[in-house]
Design a protein around this motif. Structure first.
Motif, mmCIF file in Angstrom:
data_model
loop_
_atom_site.group_PDB
_atom_site.id
_atom_site.type_symbol
_atom_site.label_atom_id
_atom_site.label_comp_id
_atom_site.label_asym_id
_atom_site.label_seq_id
_atom_site.Cartn_x
_atom_site.Cartn_y
_atom_site.Cartn_z
ATOM 1 N N LEU A 134 35.532 36.822 30.224
ATOM 2 C CA LEU A 134 34.537 36.248 29.314
ATOM 3 C C LEU A 134 35.089 35.043 28.557
ATOM 4 O O LEU A 134 34.450 33.985 28.540
ATOM 5 C CB LEU A 134 34.024 37.323 28.353
ATOM 6 N N PRO A 135 36.270 35.124 27.927
ATOM 7 C CA PRO A 135 36.815 33.923 27.301
ATOM 8 C C PRO A 135 37.644 33.051 28.233
ATOM 9 O O PRO A 135 37.805 31.853 27.984
ATOM 10 C CB PRO A 135 37.694 34.487 26.172
ATOM 11 N N LEU A 136 38.179 33.637 29.318
ATOM 12 C CA LEU A 136 39.123 32.878 30.144
ATOM 13 C C LEU A 136 38.447 31.915 31.118
ATOM 14 O O LEU A 136 38.874 30.763 31.262
ATOM 15 C CB LEU A 136 40.024 33.836 30.918
ATOM 16 N N ARG A 162 49.791 24.681 31.916
ATOM 17 C CA ARG A 162 49.084 23.960 32.989
ATOM 18 C C ARG A 162 47.787 24.667 33.346
ATOM 19 O O ARG A 162 46.766 24.033 33.652
ATOM 20 C CB ARG A 162 49.980 23.848 34.225
ATOM 21 N N THR A 163 47.791 25.983 33.284
ATOM 22 C CA THR A 163 46.608 26.772 33.627
ATOM 23 C C THR A 163 45.512 26.650 32.577
ATOM 24 O O THR A 163 44.332 26.814 32.870
ATOM 25 C CB THR A 163 47.014 28.256 33.786
ATOM 26 N N GLY A 164 45.925 26.363 31.340
ATOM 27 C CA GLY A 164 44.980 26.326 30.236
ATOM 28 C C GLY A 164 44.973 27.596 29.402
ATOM 29 O O GLY A 164 44.180 27.734 28.475
ATOM 30 N N LEU A 165 45.879 28.527 29.730
ATOM 31 C CA LEU A 165 45.989 29.753 28.936
ATOM 32 C C LEU A 165 46.668 29.489 27.599
ATOM 33 O O LEU A 165 46.401 30.172 26.620
ATOM 34 C CB LEU A 165 46.786 30.802 29.701
ATOM 35 N N LEU A 166 47.578 28.518 27.588
ATOM 36 C CA LEU A 166 48.295 28.148 26.374
ATOM 37 C C LEU A 166 47.955 26.715 25.993
ATOM 38 O O LEU A 166 47.696 25.867 26.851
ATOM 39 C CB LEU A 166 49.806 28.241 26.578
ATOM 40 N N THR A 167 48.028 26.456 24.681
ATOM 41 C CA THR A 167 47.901 25.090 24.177
ATOM 42 C C THR A 167 49.219 24.352 24.306
ATOM 43 O O THR A 167 49.260 23.169 24.674
ATOM 44 C CB THR A 167 47.485 25.121 22.692
ATOM 45 N N LEU A 199 33.260 24.104 19.490
ATOM 46 C CA LEU A 199 34.198 24.344 20.586
ATOM 47 C C LEU A 199 33.937 25.656 21.321
ATOM 48 O O LEU A 199 34.272 25.782 22.503
ATOM 49 C CB LEU A 199 35.630 24.347 20.046
ATOM 50 N N THR A 200 33.366 26.619 20.634
ATOM 51 C CA THR A 200 33.194 27.949 21.233
ATOM 52 C C THR A 200 31.780 28.224 21.727
ATOM 53 O O THR A 200 31.517 29.304 22.263
ATOM 54 C CB THR A 200 33.575 29.043 20.216
ATOM 55 N N ALA A 201 30.872 27.274 21.584
ATOM 56 C CA ALA A 201 29.469 27.517 21.936
ATOM 57 C C ALA A 201 29.319 27.969 23.395
ATOM 58 O O ALA A 201 28.606 28.946 23.680
ATOM 59 C CB ALA A 201 28.637 26.259 21.674
ATOM 60 N N LYS A 202 30.000 27.302 24.314
ATOM 61 C CA LYS A 202 29.851 27.666 25.727
ATOM 62 C C LYS A 202 30.523 28.998 26.039
ATOM 63 O O LYS A 202 30.057 29.742 26.917
ATOM 64 C CB LYS A 202 30.408 26.557 26.610
ATOM 65 N N VAL A 203 31.607 29.307 25.328
ATOM 66 C CA VAL A 203 32.252 30.603 25.531
ATOM 67 C C VAL A 203 31.311 31.726 25.094
ATOM 68 O O VAL A 203 31.156 32.731 25.789
ATOM 69 C CB VAL A 203 33.578 30.675 24.754
#
Length: 244
Positions: A134-136, A162-167, A199-203
């Motif tokens: 859901l968030p990933l 690189r994956t986008g899991l971390l900032t 930032l979270t609207a689409k999530v």
């Protein structure tokens, strides 16, 4: 005994997962305490931002196979992080597995130190990374994510960035986060809340659309014969029957 500790300094509340004996696994108790702590943060006008961190060498080992939370409770926790009117920052200096990666995905900013490692281990015990998607899925690179979802391979902090899991990642996670926390302390509270909402609207749209289906999928897979074999093999420290 509480498994989520709370501290507050200069408008930042730190929530520490403190169940090192279970590697901070997502038990019903931990999920409940963390949800309650976040709710309190959302009502406290002195809280500008929340840091989510851990004791021990593991940020979160995923679901507690001996005391798993109801899927609906875990969905509620992830949504609470996403929709909280304060930025939530993950501070990781250890291992993250399975459901723990859902916590990272729900956070607005996530940083890790040199000791961090990551793996989506669900497929290796006979289930799927359903609820944590859901968030990933709205935030991470789908091609890179596909590899690690499907193989359960372990990867390091640089790959997680690189994956986008971390900032961000670095040798010292606190040094990485220092400018982030300074920036949050310099930001207007209402502006932070409205910016986070953008930032979270689409999530949150993903939660609204898919939460029920993914919760049902998770429940079905966890009750399957394949999952029983996978979890038993994990607890007995052996390979499951399907390994060739």
């Amino acid at each position: 005994m509480t498994v989520v500790r709370t501290a507050h300094e200069r408008a930042v509340t730190t929530l520490t997962l403190d169940a090192p004996e279970s590697r901070n696994a997502l038990s019903a108790v931990l999920v409940g305490e963390l949800t309650d702590a976040l709710t309190r943060c959302g009502k406290d006008g002195d809280v500008r931002a929340v840091v989510l961190t851990h004791t021990g060498n593991t940020f979160c080992a995923g679901a507690d196979l001996r005391d798993p939370p109801p899927p609906e409770a875990f969905v509620g926790l992830l949504r609470k992080i996403v929709e909280l009117g304060r930025p939530v920052v993950a501070r990781v200096d250890g291992h993250v597995r399975a459901g723990g990666l859902g916590l990272l995905g729900a956070c607005d900013i996530a940083a890790a130190g040199a000791a961090a490692s990551f793996a989506f281990t669900e497929v290796r015990i006979g289930v799927a990374p359903a609820v944590i998607s859901l968030p990933l899925l709205p935030r991470a690179d789908p091609r890179v994510l596909a590899r690690y979802y499907l193989t359960g391979e372990r990867f390091d902090a640089a790959e997680a960035v690189r994956t986008g899991l971390l900032t961000a990642a670095g040798d010292d996670v606190d040094a990485v986060l220092a400018p982030v926390l300074d920036g949050l302390r310099r930001s207007a509270p209402e502006a932070l809340a409205e910016t986070k909402a953008l930032l979270t609207a689409k999530v949150l749209q993903t939660f609204d659309r898919d939460a029920a289906d993914l919760t049902a999928l998770s429940a079905r897979l966890f009750s399957s014969p394949q999952a029983r074999e996978g979890m038993t093999a994990f607890l007995e420290r052996r390979d499951p029957a399907w390994v060739v």
